[in-house]
Design a protein around this motif. Structure first.
Motif, PDB file in Angstrom:
ATOM      1  N   ALA A 139     -39.889  16.160 -17.019  1.00  0.00           N
ATOM      2  CA  ALA A 139     -39.987  17.608 -17.238  1.00  0.00           C
ATOM      3  C   ALA A 139     -40.676  18.319 -16.072  1.00  0.00           C
ATOM      4  O   ALA A 139     -40.225  19.380 -15.634  1.00  0.00           O
ATOM      5  CB  ALA A 139     -40.738  17.889 -18.540  1.00  0.00           C
ATOM      6  N   ILE A 140     -41.751  17.729 -15.564  1.00  0.00           N
ATOM      7  CA  ILE A 140     -42.487  18.383 -14.467  1.00  0.00           C
ATOM      8  C   ILE A 140     -41.924  18.016 -13.097  1.00  0.00           C
ATOM      9  O   ILE A 140     -42.294  18.612 -12.089  1.00  0.00           O
ATOM     10  CB  ILE A 140     -43.996  18.055 -14.507  1.00  0.00           C
ATOM     11  N   ALA A 169     -30.652  19.526 -26.224  1.00  0.00           N
ATOM     12  CA  ALA A 169     -30.680  18.518 -25.153  1.00  0.00           C
ATOM     13  C   ALA A 169     -29.298  18.377 -24.515  1.00  0.00           C
ATOM     14  O   ALA A 169     -29.166  18.238 -23.288  1.00  0.00           O
ATOM     15  CB  ALA A 169     -31.152  17.175 -25.695  1.00  0.00           C
ATOM     16  N   LEU A 170     -28.271  18.456 -25.352  1.00  0.00           N
ATOM     17  CA  LEU A 170     -26.896  18.403 -24.848  1.00  0.00           C
ATOM     18  C   LEU A 170     -26.614  19.612 -23.950  1.00  0.00           C
ATOM     19  O   LEU A 170     -25.975  19.497 -22.902  1.00  0.00           O
ATOM     20  CB  LEU A 170     -25.926  18.378 -26.033  1.00  0.00           C
ATOM     21  N   GLY A 171     -27.145  20.770 -24.350  1.00  0.00           N
ATOM     22  CA  GLY A 171     -27.037  21.961 -23.518  1.00  0.00           C
ATOM     23  C   GLY A 171     -27.744  21.784 -22.181  1.00  0.00           C
ATOM     24  O   GLY A 171     -27.289  22.282 -21.146  1.00  0.00           O
ATOM     25  N   GLY A 172     -28.862  21.039 -22.192  1.00  0.00           N
ATOM     26  CA  GLY A 172     -29.563  20.737 -20.942  1.00  0.00           C
ATOM     27  C   GLY A 172     -28.708  19.927 -19.993  1.00  0.00           C
ATOM     28  O   GLY A 172     -28.709  20.169 -18.774  1.00  0.00           O
ATOM     29  N   LEU A 232     -34.857  20.659 -21.256  1.00  0.00           N
ATOM     30  CA  LEU A 232     -34.074  20.536 -22.489  1.00  0.00           C
ATOM     31  C   LEU A 232     -33.721  19.074 -22.800  1.00  0.00           C
ATOM     32  O   LEU A 232     -33.669  18.682 -23.972  1.00  0.00           O
ATOM     33  CB  LEU A 232     -32.803  21.383 -22.397  1.00  0.00           C
ATOM     34  N   LEU A 233     -33.484  18.264 -21.764  1.00  0.00           N
ATOM     35  CA  LEU A 233     -33.197  16.845 -21.995  1.00  0.00           C
ATOM     36  C   LEU A 233     -34.349  16.148 -22.701  1.00  0.00           C
ATOM     37  O   LEU A 233     -34.151  15.202 -23.475  1.00  0.00           O
ATOM     38  CB  LEU A 233     -32.909  16.138 -20.667  1.00  0.00           C
ATOM     39  N   VAL A 234     -35.570  16.623 -22.451  1.00  0.00           N
ATOM     40  CA  VAL A 234     -36.765  16.041 -23.065  1.00  0.00           C
ATOM     41  C   VAL A 234     -36.689  16.092 -24.591  1.00  0.00           C
ATOM     42  O   VAL A 234     -37.222  15.215 -25.289  1.00  0.00           O
ATOM     43  CB  VAL A 234     -38.027  16.789 -22.547  1.00  0.00           C
ATOM     44  N   VAL A 291     -26.613  12.653 -23.309  1.00  0.00           N
ATOM     45  CA  VAL A 291     -27.942  12.887 -22.745  1.00  0.00           C
ATOM     46  C   VAL A 291     -28.219  11.879 -21.621  1.00  0.00           C
ATOM     47  O   VAL A 291     -28.827  12.220 -20.593  1.00  0.00           O
ATOM     48  CB  VAL A 291     -29.021  12.805 -23.845  1.00  0.00           C
ATOM     49  N   ILE A 292     -27.753  10.640 -21.799  1.00  0.00           N
ATOM     50  CA  ILE A 292     -27.850   9.645 -20.720  1.00  0.00           C
ATOM     51  C   ILE A 292     -27.110  10.148 -19.481  1.00  0.00           C
ATOM     52  O   ILE A 292     -27.586  10.008 -18.345  1.00  0.00           O
ATOM     53  CB  ILE A 292     -27.284   8.287 -21.185  1.00  0.00           C
TER      54      ILE A 292
END
Length: 269
Positions: A196-197, A122-125, A164-166, A245-246
């Protein structure tokens, strides 16, 4: 009808918020996004010996390689944060921070811990979204030059970043039968699917920012735990990773979902 009115009112509130914060939101998003790297880089300095001894004992790599690992983490993270905040060589900084995530995933055996692995992804996102933002800034310098439009890699970076954040929210789902947990899981799942969508993306992402920030302050209040207790470091790590992530979600709010999204396709319909 009442449901449509409620959704319309919520979107109006979100649009008003964006108009007021438009100048400041990207800066806040970037600060939140790099906060976990900033905190971890500073921790490498203050816990130099502990980190070095852990790597040396875990991998049996010797004093020199363990020292190089800690030094690389310290300089790589703090240097990357300075570059991102100063808006210099942002793409290079993002790739460097990607490398730090990959290195730590292996070094700290995060690869075998599903929860921490999903959070690192998620951090990579979030970094993907930052990379997409830096590409758009670079192109804006050449406003008169023809571009490839919707087929540009930026659109797919934004899609990958959103997906990825999801993963962060999937680690927050509680598998118990209480009414509050079921409600939280249902609402949270609906919101992460929307992000995501790419449908009602800005409103969904803004709602997730508020929800995640409240959960973070409540569950990861490291400042309430004495610094000498191991739980202090665990909560602090979780707190700043969640803040990153925020930051990624705030970038979604500021930049929009990108070309590969239902919101964008609706304009063609």
């Amino acid at each position: 009808m009442a449901q449509e009115d409620l959704m319309s009112t919520a979107e109006d509130v979100a649009d008003q918020f964006l108009r007021v914060t438009k100048q400041y939101l990207p800066h806040l998003a970037r600060l939140c996004l790099i906060s976990t790297f900033l905190e971890d880089g500073i921790r490498m300095w203050f816990q130099w010996n502990e980190q070095k001894e852990y790597i040396e004992a875990t991998w049996g790599c010797g004093y020199f390689l363990a020292t190089c690992f800690v030094l690389l983490n310290l300089l790589g993270q703090l240097g990357g944060c300075v570059l991102v905040l100063s808006r210099n060589f942002v793409q290079h900084a993002c790739f460097g921070l990607f490398g730090i995530i990959a290195l730590q995933t292996v070094a700290y055996s995060i690869l075998w811990d599903l929860k921490f692995l999903m959070r690192n992804m998620a951090l990579g996102g979030g970094l993907l979204l930052l990379l997409a933002e830096s590409r758009s800034e670079g192109k804006s310098m050449f406003a008169g030059v023809p571009s490839m439009g919707e087929s540009s890699p930026k659109q797919y970076m934004q899609l990958g970043g959103r997906v990825l954040l999801v993963l962060m929210f999937m680690t927050l789902l509680h598998l118990d039968a209480s009414f509050f947990s079921i409600l939280q899981n249902m609402v949270g799942t609906a919101l992460i699917i929307l992000v995501a969508i790419g449908f009602k993306t800005k409103l969904a992402a803004l709602t997730l920012v508020v929800w995640l920030f409240a959960i973070n302050v409540y569950f990861n209040a490291f400042w309430t735990v004495p610094a000498y207790k191991p739980m202090h470091d665990f909560l602090k790590y979780d707190f700043f990773q969640t803040m990153s992530v925020i930051g990624g979600l705030l970038l979604v709010v500021a930049l929009g979902p990108g070309g590969v999204s239902m919101d964008e396709k609706k304009k063609e319909w």
